[in-house]
Motif scaffolding. Sequence first.
Motif, PDB file in Angstrom:
ATOM      1  N   TYR A 269       0.845  -1.170   0.000  1.00 32.53           N
ATOM      2  CA  TYR A 269       0.000   0.000   0.000  1.00 32.53           C
ATOM      3  C   TYR A 269       0.890   1.234   0.000  1.00 32.53           C
ATOM      4  CZ  TYR A 269      -4.205   2.643   1.114  1.00 32.53           C
ATOM      5  OH  TYR A 269      -5.258   3.509   1.068  1.00 32.53           O
ATOM      6  N   GLY A 270       0.679   2.117  -0.955  1.00 26.74           N
ATOM      7  CA  GLY A 270       1.450   3.365  -1.028  1.00 26.74           C
ATOM      8  C   GLY A 270       0.736   4.339  -1.932  1.00 26.74           C
TER       9      GLY A 270
ATOM     10  N   PHE B 121       4.767   6.658   1.462  1.00 26.68           N
ATOM     11  CA  PHE B 121       5.108   5.475   2.246  1.00 26.68           C
ATOM     12  C   PHE B 121       6.061   5.918   3.350  1.00 26.68           C
ATOM     13  CE2 PHE B 121       7.580   5.760  -1.626  1.00 26.68           C
ATOM     14  CZ  PHE B 121       8.889   5.677  -1.193  1.00 26.68           C
ATOM     15  N   PRO B 122       6.089   5.185   4.456  1.00 27.44           N
ATOM     16  CA  PRO B 122       6.778   5.698   5.655  1.00 27.44           C
ATOM     17  C   PRO B 122       8.296   5.559   5.622  1.00 27.44           C
ATOM     18  CG  PRO B 122       5.668   3.636   6.157  1.00 27.44           C
ATOM     19  CD  PRO B 122       5.376   3.933   4.727  1.00 27.44           C
ATOM     20  N   GLN B 123       8.932   6.306   4.749  1.00 23.96           N
ATOM     21  CA  GLN B 123      10.391   6.293   4.689  1.00 23.96           C
ATOM     22  C   GLN B 123      10.926   7.659   4.279  1.00 23.96           C
ATOM     23  OE1 GLN B 123      12.960   3.063   2.827  1.00 23.96           O
ATOM     24  NE2 GLN B 123      13.248   4.677   1.310  1.00 23.96           N
ATOM     25  N   LEU B 124      12.030   8.047   4.896  1.00 29.13           N
ATOM     26  CA  LEU B 124      12.729   9.253   4.477  1.00 29.13           C
ATOM     27  C   LEU B 124      14.122   8.842   4.019  1.00 29.13           C
ATOM     28  CD1 LEU B 124      11.835  11.601   7.470  1.00 29.13           C
ATOM     29  CD2 LEU B 124      11.040  11.886   5.124  1.00 29.13           C
ATOM     30  N   LYS B 125      14.568   9.444   2.926  1.00 31.32           N
ATOM     31  CA  LYS B 125      15.922   9.155   2.451  1.00 31.32           C
ATOM     32  C   LYS B 125      16.840  10.279   2.927  1.00 31.32           C
ATOM     33  CE  LYS B 125      14.423   8.783  -1.765  1.00 31.32           C
ATOM     34  NZ  LYS B 125      14.367   8.671  -3.242  1.00 31.32           N
ATOM     35  N   LEU B 126      17.784   9.927   3.784  1.00 33.38           N
ATOM     36  CA  LEU B 126      18.631  10.951   4.412  1.00 33.38           C
ATOM     37  C   LEU B 126      20.105  10.693   4.156  1.00 33.38           C
ATOM     38  CD1 LEU B 126      16.921  11.085   7.924  1.00 33.38           C
ATOM     39  CD2 LEU B 126      16.654  12.758   6.094  1.00 33.38           C
ATOM     40  N   TRP B 127      20.857  11.790   4.008  1.00 34.18           N
ATOM     41  CA  TRP B 127      22.306  11.656   3.967  1.00 34.18           C
ATOM     42  C   TRP B 127      22.770  11.325   5.382  1.00 34.18           C
ATOM     43  CZ3 TRP B 127      24.291  11.128  -0.617  1.00 34.18           C
ATOM     44  CH2 TRP B 127      23.688  11.744  -1.715  1.00 34.18           C
ATOM     45  N   PRO B 128      23.922  10.645   5.506  1.00 30.69           N
ATOM     46  CA  PRO B 128      24.367  10.217   6.842  1.00 30.69           C
ATOM     47  C   PRO B 128      24.461  11.369   7.844  1.00 30.69           C
ATOM     48  CG  PRO B 128      25.717   9.175   5.153  1.00 30.69           C
ATOM     49  CD  PRO B 128      24.835  10.164   4.441  1.00 30.69           C
ATOM     50  N   ASP B 129      24.915  12.553   7.397  1.00 35.18           N
ATOM     51  CA  ASP B 129      25.026  13.663   8.353  1.00 35.18           C
ATOM     52  C   ASP B 129      23.655  14.090   8.876  1.00 35.18           C
ATOM     53  OD1 ASP B 129      24.311  14.678   5.910  1.00 35.18           O
ATOM     54  OD2 ASP B 129      25.552  16.484   6.038  1.00 35.18           O
TER      55      ASP B 129
ATOM     56  N   ASP C  93      10.097  -7.867  -2.736  1.00 34.74           N
ATOM     57  CA  ASP C  93       9.894  -7.411  -1.361  1.00 34.74           C
ATOM     58  C   ASP C  93      10.086  -5.902  -1.322  1.00 34.74           C
ATOM     59  OD1 ASP C  93       9.461  -9.913  -0.271  1.00 34.74           O
ATOM     60  OD2 ASP C  93      11.608 -10.320  -0.178  1.00 34.74           O
ATOM     61  N   PHE C  94       9.137  -5.216  -0.726  1.00 33.19           N
ATOM     62  CA  PHE C  94       9.249  -3.768  -0.563  1.00 33.19           C
ATOM     63  C   PHE C  94       9.204  -3.422   0.919  1.00 33.19           C
ATOM     64  CE2 PHE C  94       7.972  -3.478  -5.047  1.00 33.19           C
ATOM     65  CZ  PHE C  94       8.782  -2.436  -5.490  1.00 33.19           C
ATOM     66  N   PRO C  95      10.339  -3.505   1.601  1.00 36.65           N
ATOM     67  CA  PRO C  95      10.307  -3.192   3.038  1.00 36.65           C
ATOM     68  C   PRO C  95       9.921  -1.737   3.304  1.00 36.65           C
ATOM     69  CG  PRO C  95      12.578  -3.545   2.266  1.00 36.65           C
ATOM     70  CD  PRO C  95      11.671  -3.900   1.136  1.00 36.65           C
ATOM     71  N   GLU C  96      10.012  -0.890   2.265  1.00 34.50           N
ATOM     72  CA  GLU C  96       9.642   0.526   2.432  1.00 34.50           C
ATOM     73  C   GLU C  96       8.135   0.696   2.564  1.00 34.50           C
ATOM     74  OE1 GLU C  96      11.062  -0.809  -0.214  1.00 34.50           O
ATOM     75  OE2 GLU C  96      13.003   0.121  -0.571  1.00 34.50           O
ATOM     76  N   LEU C  97       7.413  -0.200   1.912  1.00 34.07           N
ATOM     77  CA  LEU C  97       5.962  -0.018   1.832  1.00 34.07           C
ATOM     78  C   LEU C  97       5.256  -0.753   2.951  1.00 34.07           C
ATOM     79  CD1 LEU C  97       5.390  -0.586  -2.011  1.00 34.07           C
ATOM     80  CD2 LEU C  97       5.536   1.592  -0.812  1.00 34.07           C
ATOM     81  N   ARG C  98       4.088  -0.241   3.301  1.00 31.52           N
ATOM     82  CA  ARG C  98       3.250  -0.980   4.229  1.00 31.52           C
ATOM     83  C   ARG C  98       2.645  -2.142   3.445  1.00 31.52           C
ATOM     84  NH1 ARG C  98      -1.259   2.099   6.220  1.00 31.52           N
ATOM     85  NH2 ARG C  98      -1.010   3.567   4.521  1.00 31.52           N
ATOM     86  N   SER C  99       2.587  -3.310   4.044  1.00 29.02           N
ATOM     87  CA  SER C  99       2.005  -4.423   3.295  1.00 29.02           C
ATOM     88  C   SER C  99       0.548  -4.607   3.684  1.00 29.02           C
ATOM     89  CB  SER C  99       2.808  -5.701   3.514  1.00 29.02           C
ATOM     90  OG  SER C  99       2.920  -5.953   4.888  1.00 29.02           O
TER      91      SER C  99
END
Lengths: 365, 102
Positions: free
Chosen positions: A66-67, A230-238, A77-83
């Motif tokens: 779901y997204g 979908f419940p994910q943010l893409k962040l730089w390490p800093d 497999d989409f671990p980013e998405l809610r299943s």
Amino acid sequence: MLPAALRYGEAAVVLFDVLLLVGMAALFGAAVQKPVALGGWTIADKTLCASPQFEKRRAGRAHVYYGFGLTIKAPLDFPELRSEQPDESAGPCDVEVTFGTVEEHPQYLEDGDRGFWVRGEQACYALRDVGVFLVSAGRFICVEAHENATEEALRLCILGPVLGLALQQRGFLTLHASAVSIQGAAVAFLGGHGWGKSTMAALLQARGYPVISDDLMALEPDSNRVVPSFPQLKLWPDAAGALGHTSQELPRVHPDVDKRALRLIEGFVCEPSPLRRLYLLAVGETTAIETIPPAQVFEELMRHWYGSRFGPALLKSLDLRGHFLRVSNLASTVGLRRLQRPATLLDDLVLGETIEKAILEDLES
Amino acid sequence: MTNLTKASLLVASPDQVSADVSPDASGDVVILHLKDGIYYELNEVGARIWELIQQPCSVQAVLDALLIDYDADAEQCEADLLALVDDMAGRGLIEIKDGPIP
């Protein structure tokens, strides 16, 4: 009362300096890349599989996710998405991802690693060494994976540009923006790569405002409501580090990219939210919010339309009149303001508080 | 192209789409030419003219309306209007048609 520049009697000023030509930049020229459209295509034969390493996937049962308010069936497999629990009685999924062969590959640009073509209800996106993705009628996504493609790379592509195309075909207005929920409404941050969209969302999420979307933001076809991505943010390490996450604990979004995936267990919105305000991100001396002239608002919204990455071909394939009216409506009803903040976004823990305060004050005005 | 006179009829071209993008409908009009993808921004006076020619309207009628709205010199206003109309027609934003025989 006439605006000063238009008043008569001030000799040299021509009354009808009307075509300011501010917008003489052709929309079609605002493209990121020049795609090449080719003649003749067919829908991929789904019985073929050009990706042996994914063949086993086809045999297995596809998962339902779901997204963006859509149910998505995929043999990955989409671990980013809610299943979602597959519900046989619910009818077909909104979007179906399959592995297969795409007959007509887009040409890659000489200096680029991307290619694109669009024709009618079909659009095809290619990313070098990752795969070719055929998106049809907002419903079917055929993936021809490159033999060396990793699942991370495929997922990154599907959850970004490929779903972006499907959402566009479904009539959503897509923007290159992140969004959080403030007082029950969506507040969005527009900007190009590296402008701090995700960081801004993460900063506010850490202050208690749930995330709605990151990078790709979609507005429902007939309203200015933002659908949760979908419940994910893409962040730089800093950025991840400054927010209290160690880089080691967060998976990379891609083996070759140092960006980390911050998957949110809570602090994510699951229902569509009315869009209250759009901010264009900028860097300056201090934290400040300023208004932008209406015509420039329109221009910025067109520039940060998510589809602009596919170049003029996608824009030309659209109902341009409808798209124009949609964007104009967003410009006049929601509006866009410039949110300027110091470059040292992450070094200064007080800054999150300052930005939050500035936004809350601005929303009141 | 037809000769541009005060009797000429002006009308917005079907090859464009326009909208007021200001929050208070104050006349920040943006026009997009659908064929070449070029968009234009109108200032307040331009927006007033644009509003007038959404229905076929003679140059004279536009001129009369402007002279009521704005404290302008009639001769200068006419010259400016004709120059603008010519420019917009050249860009395919409006069509100029022969007006009714006087």
